[in-house]
Design a protein around this motif. Structure first.
Motif, PDB file in Angstrom:
ATOM      1  N   MET A   1       0.991  -4.743   5.791  1.00 14.66           N
ATOM      2  CA  MET A   1       0.604  -3.365   6.052  1.00 14.66           C
ATOM      3  C   MET A   1      -0.601  -2.995   5.202  1.00 14.66           C
ATOM      4  O   MET A   1      -0.785  -3.515   4.122  1.00 14.66           O
ATOM      5  CB  MET A   1       1.775  -2.432   5.727  1.00 14.66           C
ATOM      6  N   LYS A   2      -1.316  -2.040   5.705  1.00 12.67           N
ATOM      7  CA  LYS A   2      -2.476  -1.565   4.978  1.00 12.67           C
ATOM      8  C   LYS A   2      -2.042  -0.633   3.857  1.00 12.67           C
ATOM      9  O   LYS A   2      -1.007   0.009   3.939  1.00 12.67           O
ATOM     10  CB  LYS A   2      -3.405  -0.824   5.937  1.00 12.67           C
ATOM     11  N   PRO A   3      -2.854  -0.549   2.804  1.00 13.42           N
ATOM     12  CA  PRO A   3      -2.514   0.361   1.698  1.00 13.42           C
ATOM     13  C   PRO A   3      -2.384   1.824   2.130  1.00 13.42           C
ATOM     14  O   PRO A   3      -1.668   2.597   1.511  1.00 13.42           O
ATOM     15  CB  PRO A   3      -3.671   0.179   0.723  1.00 13.42           C
ATOM     16  N   LEU A   7       0.568   4.583   1.038  1.00 12.92           N
ATOM     17  CA  LEU A   7       0.278   5.885   0.446  1.00 12.92           C
ATOM     18  C   LEU A   7       0.901   7.003   1.282  1.00 12.92           C
ATOM     19  O   LEU A   7       1.513   7.932   0.747  1.00 12.92           O
ATOM     20  CB  LEU A   7      -1.240   6.072   0.329  1.00 12.92           C
ATOM     21  N   PHE A   8       0.779   6.891   2.591  1.00 11.00           N
ATOM     22  CA  PHE A   8       1.371   7.879   3.490  1.00 11.00           C
ATOM     23  C   PHE A   8       2.895   7.911   3.332  1.00 11.00           C
ATOM     24  O   PHE A   8       3.508   8.982   3.253  1.00 11.00           O
ATOM     25  CB  PHE A   8       0.972   7.562   4.937  1.00 11.00           C
ATOM     26  N   SER A   9       3.512   6.741   3.252  1.00 14.30           N
ATOM     27  CA  SER A   9       4.964   6.651   3.071  1.00 14.30           C
ATOM     28  C   SER A   9       5.395   7.243   1.733  1.00 14.30           C
ATOM     29  O   SER A   9       6.433   7.896   1.638  1.00 14.30           O
ATOM     30  CB  SER A   9       5.428   5.196   3.152  1.00 14.30           C
ATOM     31  N   PHE A  50       5.869  -0.374  -4.624  1.00 13.20           N
ATOM     32  CA  PHE A  50       5.968  -1.811  -4.910  1.00 13.20           C
ATOM     33  C   PHE A  50       6.588  -2.519  -3.701  1.00 13.20           C
ATOM     34  O   PHE A  50       7.753  -2.918  -3.734  1.00 13.20           O
ATOM     35  CB  PHE A  50       6.833  -2.052  -6.155  1.00 13.20           C
ATOM     36  N   PRO A  51       5.827  -2.721  -2.636  1.00 15.01           N
ATOM     37  CA  PRO A  51       6.395  -3.346  -1.437  1.00 15.01           C
ATOM     38  C   PRO A  51       6.816  -4.799  -1.648  1.00 15.01           C
ATOM     39  O   PRO A  51       7.659  -5.318  -0.910  1.00 15.01           O
ATOM     40  CB  PRO A  51       5.268  -3.240  -0.405  1.00 15.01           C
TER      41      PRO A  51
END
Length: 126
Positions: A1-3, A7-9, A50-51
């Motif tokens: 996924m994109k950063p 940030l949105f999550s 921290f994915p």
């Protein structure tokens, strides 16, 4: 996924936590019930910041597709919330029965006292 999605999550999780705190402050939600929701919100924030944690945990417990672990954790979290709410509803139902029985006993005593004093319930409007 994109950063950007992380940030949105994170902002969604932060908004969720802020909403829970707002509901507690305005006494729309009791603290004991909010604790589970706040825990869920914090977990969501950690996973968005921290994915790699999700990937590491999935790898350690031998789950090949890390998002499936997220679904599993979500279902378990929802089950705990449902269990907690079911216990609260059961407790309230039992309390309701006790209150109704107590009210009936008090009404019976009032009617008996009114009869004893020579008053009828119709005169008093009850």
């Amino acid at each position: 996924m994109k950063p950007d999605i992380y940030l949105f999550s994170f902002f969604i999780s932060l908004s969720f936590a802020a909403t829970i705190l707002y509901l507690i402050r305005n006494q729309k939600l009791k603290e004991q019930y909010a604790l589970l929701w706040l825990t869920l919100s914090v977990m969501m924030m950690v996973l968005t910041l921290f994915p790699s944690v999700l990937d590491d945990v999935a790898r350690r417990i031998r789950i090949e597709y890390a998002p499936s672990l997220l679904y599993l954790l979500s279902v378990v979290g929802i089950l705990f919330i449902l269990l907690h709410l079911t216990m609260a509803v059961s407790s309230l139902a039992q309390r309701n029965v006790e209150l109704i029985q107590t009210l009936a006993l008090h009404e019976r005593k009032i009617h008996a006292l009114m009869k004893q004093n020579g008053q009828s319930g119709k005169e008093e409007g009850t």
